[in-house]
Design a protein around this motif. Structure first.
Motif, PDB file in Angstrom:
ATOM      1  N   ASN A 320      -7.982  -0.955  -7.381  1.00  0.00           N
ATOM      2  CA  ASN A 320      -7.950  -1.806  -6.187  1.00  0.00           C
ATOM      3  C   ASN A 320      -7.480  -1.051  -4.941  1.00  0.00           C
ATOM      4  O   ASN A 320      -6.988   0.076  -5.017  1.00  0.00           O
ATOM      5  CB  ASN A 320      -7.144  -3.088  -6.448  1.00  0.00           C
ATOM      6  CG  ASN A 320      -5.691  -2.810  -6.771  1.00  0.00           C
ATOM      7  OD1 ASN A 320      -5.123  -1.833  -6.285  1.00  0.00           O
ATOM      8  ND2 ASN A 320      -5.080  -3.660  -7.579  1.00  0.00           N
ATOM      9  N   SER A 322      -5.018  -1.540  -2.804  1.00  0.00           N
ATOM     10  CA  SER A 322      -3.602  -1.234  -2.542  1.00  0.00           C
ATOM     11  C   SER A 322      -3.182   0.030  -3.298  1.00  0.00           C
ATOM     12  O   SER A 322      -2.471   0.876  -2.753  1.00  0.00           O
ATOM     13  CB  SER A 322      -2.707  -2.429  -2.872  1.00  0.00           C
ATOM     14  OG  SER A 322      -2.912  -2.837  -4.197  1.00  0.00           O
ATOM     15  N   ASP A 323      -3.674   0.172  -4.526  1.00  0.00           N
ATOM     16  CA  ASP A 323      -3.375   1.410  -5.270  1.00  0.00           C
ATOM     17  C   ASP A 323      -3.973   2.632  -4.573  1.00  0.00           C
ATOM     18  O   ASP A 323      -3.352   3.695  -4.494  1.00  0.00           O
ATOM     19  CB  ASP A 323      -3.939   1.331  -6.697  1.00  0.00           C
ATOM     20  CG  ASP A 323      -3.123   0.407  -7.599  1.00  0.00           C
ATOM     21  OD1 ASP A 323      -2.092  -0.122  -7.133  1.00  0.00           O
ATOM     22  OD2 ASP A 323      -3.523   0.227  -8.765  1.00  0.00           O
TER      23      ASP A 323
HETATM   24  C1  LIG Z   1      -3.816  -3.465  -8.089  1.00  0.00           C
HETATM   25  O1  LIG Z   1      -3.932  -2.948  -9.395  1.00  0.00           O
HETATM   26  C2  LIG Z   1      -2.702  -2.687 -10.033  1.00  0.00           C
HETATM   27  C3  LIG Z   1      -2.995  -2.052 -11.365  1.00  0.00           C
HETATM   28  O2  LIG Z   1      -3.467  -0.747 -11.163  1.00  0.00           O
HETATM   29  C4  LIG Z   1      -1.897  -3.982 -10.164  1.00  0.00           C
HETATM   30  O3  LIG Z   1      -0.636  -3.692 -10.698  1.00  0.00           O
HETATM   31  C5  LIG Z   1      -1.740  -4.621  -8.813  1.00  0.00           C
HETATM   32  O4  LIG Z   1      -1.139  -5.889  -8.939  1.00  0.00           O
HETATM   33  C6  LIG Z   1      -3.073  -4.777  -8.105  1.00  0.00           C
HETATM   34  N1  LIG Z   1      -2.832  -5.219  -6.754  1.00  0.00           N
HETATM   35  C7  LIG Z   1      -3.503  -6.221  -6.199  1.00  0.00           C
HETATM   36  C8  LIG Z   1      -3.141  -6.565  -4.773  1.00  0.00           C
HETATM   37  O5  LIG Z   1      -4.381  -6.834  -6.783  1.00  0.00           O
END
Ligand SMILES: *[C@@H]1O[C@H](CO)[C@@H](O)[C@H](O)[C@H]1NC(C)=O
Ligand SMILES: Cc1cc2nc3c(=O)[nH]c(=O)nc-3n(C[C@H](O)[C@H](O)[C@H](O)COP(=O)(O)OP(=O)(O)OC[C@H]3O[C@@H](n4cnc5c(N)ncnc54)[C@H](O)[C@@H]3O)c2cc1C
Ligand SMILES: *[C@@H]1O[C@H](CO)[C@@H](O)[C@H](O)[C@H]1NC(C)=O
Ligand SMILES: *[C@@H]1O[C@H](CO)[C@@H](O)[C@H](O)[C@H]1NC(C)=O
Ligand SMILES: *[C@@H]1O[C@H](CO)[C@@H](O)[C@H](O)[C@H]1NC(C)=O
Ligand SMILES: *[C@@H]1O[C@H](CO)[C@@H](O)[C@H](O)[C@H]1NC(C)=O
Ligand SMILES: *[C@@H]1O[C@H](CO)[C@@H](O)[C@H](O)[C@H]1NC(C)=O
Length: 536
Positions: A320, A322-323
């Motif tokens: 995603n 944010s990562d």
């Molecule tokens: C993005 O992915 C990570 C797992 O890699 C997860 O922990 C996180 O909650 C996700 N963030 C969003 C905003 O969906």
């Protein structure tokens, strides 16, 4: 059968002998060769699957369109381009088997074409002045996806776009790591070692092939078990052309997340492109395996009409946004990635996006056999083993501006690519590589001067890049076929000439192994082209 075949070969031998004494290459010449080939094909194919309606000679009104449908480099769509004496639009295995047996008897050069993307047109052109015919594989398009087993059997004439679409149709969390352009054919792409934007995570397409079907030089249909591990190894990156006609490959699918992230950002020299590019060569191969961050340089006109270089950073991240932001702002802050640059979508949508189509383009476009644009072009490849300095990039930018339509692609390696042994497959460019580069020049004018000029640009750019790239050998990527790096006309010198391009594409150890496989499976060198593997 044996009697017929020896009789046939005597007849065609006689015809060839007679032809040798004819003063002029008359049309009767090629038509008698063609007639005996057609007779043989009719005799040899399975009577339940007649071949007659599938044979196109230059006299058939649809011959030009059948030939042109799979020409993907318009450099080879000229009236002066050598033409085949026959196109076999094969529909059944027996047609391919007949083509091989009859092609051998008639001593004609046979070409196999799947998607037609060979960069030098070698699936439908020869530069050797020999009469030739084409086995066209476009009807072999079956794709059988098994999500439970996480595999797919795919025939050679299927395109990558069709493969991706058929996988996504059955599962939103599976994919296959192969090339970026959806019209590329499976037959040439996989046998040549296909790469794409998931290679840092999963390796090349050949690293995920588990079985294959091939028709060998005696016309026998073999699978992985019956062909043996050596031949299976050879057709997983050594190029299909030297070993037989690949009918199908079996892929191991890979798992992709429900949501992936893409972005495309552009930087100019005023926005510190040289610094960003220099930094790219230090980090792109070391980033998280889920990131494929391609850098493309091209030349545009600025607002004052002056030439300037543009850097485009097109990225796929298997996760995603944010990562992705966290990772890139830590490891590559110079790029200046913003939240607003990132777009989340499904993997199949990212395939369309990465092909540079607008968001919202229906994924059914992946089923279209025709590419978005067709041009004349010349490409060359290189391998980057050491970072390039800021001054180095400033030099490269200035050189690029000397030309029209010069594009330089940097495809990052590292990740899974570095973990696989260079001997695991014929493709040897594994650890130690930062990136594979492609220089591409495109043009639209159909005249020999324009062609010569643009070909020269590609070669000059390649020369300018010498200090920055791999040496001894200067490595090259087989799927970016380049006849400038050596050809072999199968005269006395075939093995010496083969070593030149062979070592660039495969390095010495893999090249030697390929020649041993070749000598065993095709000792008469029936399957050949200007850059095929010689028998010694
Ligand atoms: C993005 O992915 C990570 C797992 O890699 C997860 O922990 C996180 O909650 C996700 N963030 C969003 C905003 O969906
Ligand atoms: C626009 C474009 C984009 C590309 N993008 C990528 C990319 O992202 N990644 C990448 O790795 N490469 C890419 N390539 C290169 C491409 O992978 C190779 O050109 C590949 O060989 C094309 O396969 P094809 O079946 O379409 O071509 P063809 O021209 O049909 O075949 C290529 C070669 O393989 C032989 N061959 C074809 N089918 C068979 C068969 N069934 N059995 C045995 N031999 C066969 C042919 O005789 C020829 O020598 C691209 C090329 C183009 C033109
Ligand atoms: C094909 O078969 C016909 C009839 O059986 C025979 O007359 C002819 O010689 C054969 N031709 C070739 C090229 O095998
Ligand atoms: C090509 O032309 C020949 C001779 O006219 C004809 O017999 C044959 O059916 C044609 N082939 C195709 C595929 O149309
Ligand atoms: C290839 O050349 C033919 C003959 O000049 C022309 O009709 C055809 O449109 C060309 N193909 C493409 C895709 O430009
Ligand atoms: C840049 O300008 C030149 C000359 O005005 C023109 O020929 C060329 O097509 C332009 N290039 C691009 C990429 O717009
Ligand atoms: C054979 O190779 C040598 C060395 O590369 C070259 O000088 C010679 O011209 C070649 N001969 C033929 C027949 O191609």
């Amino acid at each position: 059968m044996a009697i017929i075949s020896s009789f046939t070969s005597q007849i065609s031998g006689l015809i060839l002998l007679l032809l040798a004494f004819l003063p002029i290459q008359s049309s009767a010449t090629s038509s008698s060769i063609t007639d005996s080939l057609i007779q043989c094909l009719n005799n040899r194919s399975d009577p339940s699957f007649p071949i007659t309606g599938l044979l196109y000679t230059p006299g058939n009104s649809s011959f030009p369109s059948v030939l042109q449908t799979y020409i993907r480099n318009l450099r080879f769509n000229e009236s002066t381009t050598p033409k085949p004496i026959l196109i076999i639009a094969a529909k059944h295995v027996s047609h391919i088997q007949a083509a091989i047996v009859c092609g051998k008897e008639s001593r004609l050069l046979m070409k196999t074409r799947s998607g037609g993307h060979d960069l030098e047109g070698l699936s439908y052109v020869t530069n050797t002045n020999q009469p030739f015919f084409i086995v066209d594989m476009f009807s072999f398009k079956l794709i059988d996806v098994d999500i439970e087993e996480e595999t797919a059997w795919v025939q050679a004439g299927a395109t990558l776009g069709e493969v991706y679409y058929r996988i996504a149709e059955k599962s939103s969390t599976h994919g296959y790591p192969a090339g970026i352009c959806p019209s590329v054919g499976v037959g040439g792409h996989i046998s040549g070692g296909g790469y794409g934007n998931m290679m840092r995570k999963f390796g090349l397409s050949i690293d995920n092939v588990v079985d294959a079907q091939i028709i060998d030089s005696s016309g026998e249909l073999l699978n992985r078990k019956s062909m043996g591990e050596d031949l299976f190894w050879a057709i997983s990156g050594g190029g299909g052309v030297s070993f037989g006609v690949v009918l199908a490959y079996k892929f191991k699918l890979v798992r992709v997340p429900e949501v992936v992230t893409v972005f495309k950002i552009e930087r100019t020299p005023e926005q510190n492109l040289a610094t960003i590019a220099q930094r790219w060569t230090q980090v792109a191969d070391k980033l998280d395996d889920n990131i494929f961050l391609r850098m493309t340089l091209d030349v545009i006109n600025d607002t004052n009409g002056e030439k300037t270089v543009r850097g485009t950073f097109l990225t796929l991240y298997l996760g995603n946004s944010s990562d992705l932001l966290t990772l890139l702002n830590k490891d590559f802050p110079e790029l200046g990635l913003q939240t607003s640059d990132c777009i989340e979508m499904s993997w199949i949508e990212s395939v369309v996006y990465y092909y540079d189509l607008p968001i919202g383009t229906p994924t059914t476009m992946l089923l279209s056999p025709t590419p978005q644009t067709l041009v004349l072009f010349k490409s060359k490849s290189d391998y980057l083993k050491n970072p390039i300095s800021k001054q180095g990039f400033e030099f490269i930018f200035e050189r690029m501006k000397e030309f029209e339509n010069m594009l330089v692609d940097f495809n990052p390696y590292g990740g899974r690519m570095s973990e696989i042994s260079e001997f695991a497959k014929p493709f040897p460019h594994r650890s130690g590589n930062i990136a594979m580069m492609q220089y591409q020049v495109v043009w639209n004018e159909h005249d020999i001067d324009a062609t010569n000029r643009h070909m020269k640009y590609a070669r000059m750019m390649y020369d300018y890049m010498t200090p920055f790239v791999s040496k001894n050998p200067r490595e090259a990527f087989l799927n970016y076929r380049d006849l400038d790096i050596g050809v072999n006309n199968h005269g006395k010198n075939a093995s010496i000439e083969g070593m030149v391009y062979g070592h660039k594409y495969f390095k010495e150890t893999n090249y030697k192994r390929l020649t041993r496989v070749k000598a065993r499976v095709d000792p008469d060198n029936f399957f050949r082209n200007e850059q095929s593997i010689p028998t010694s």
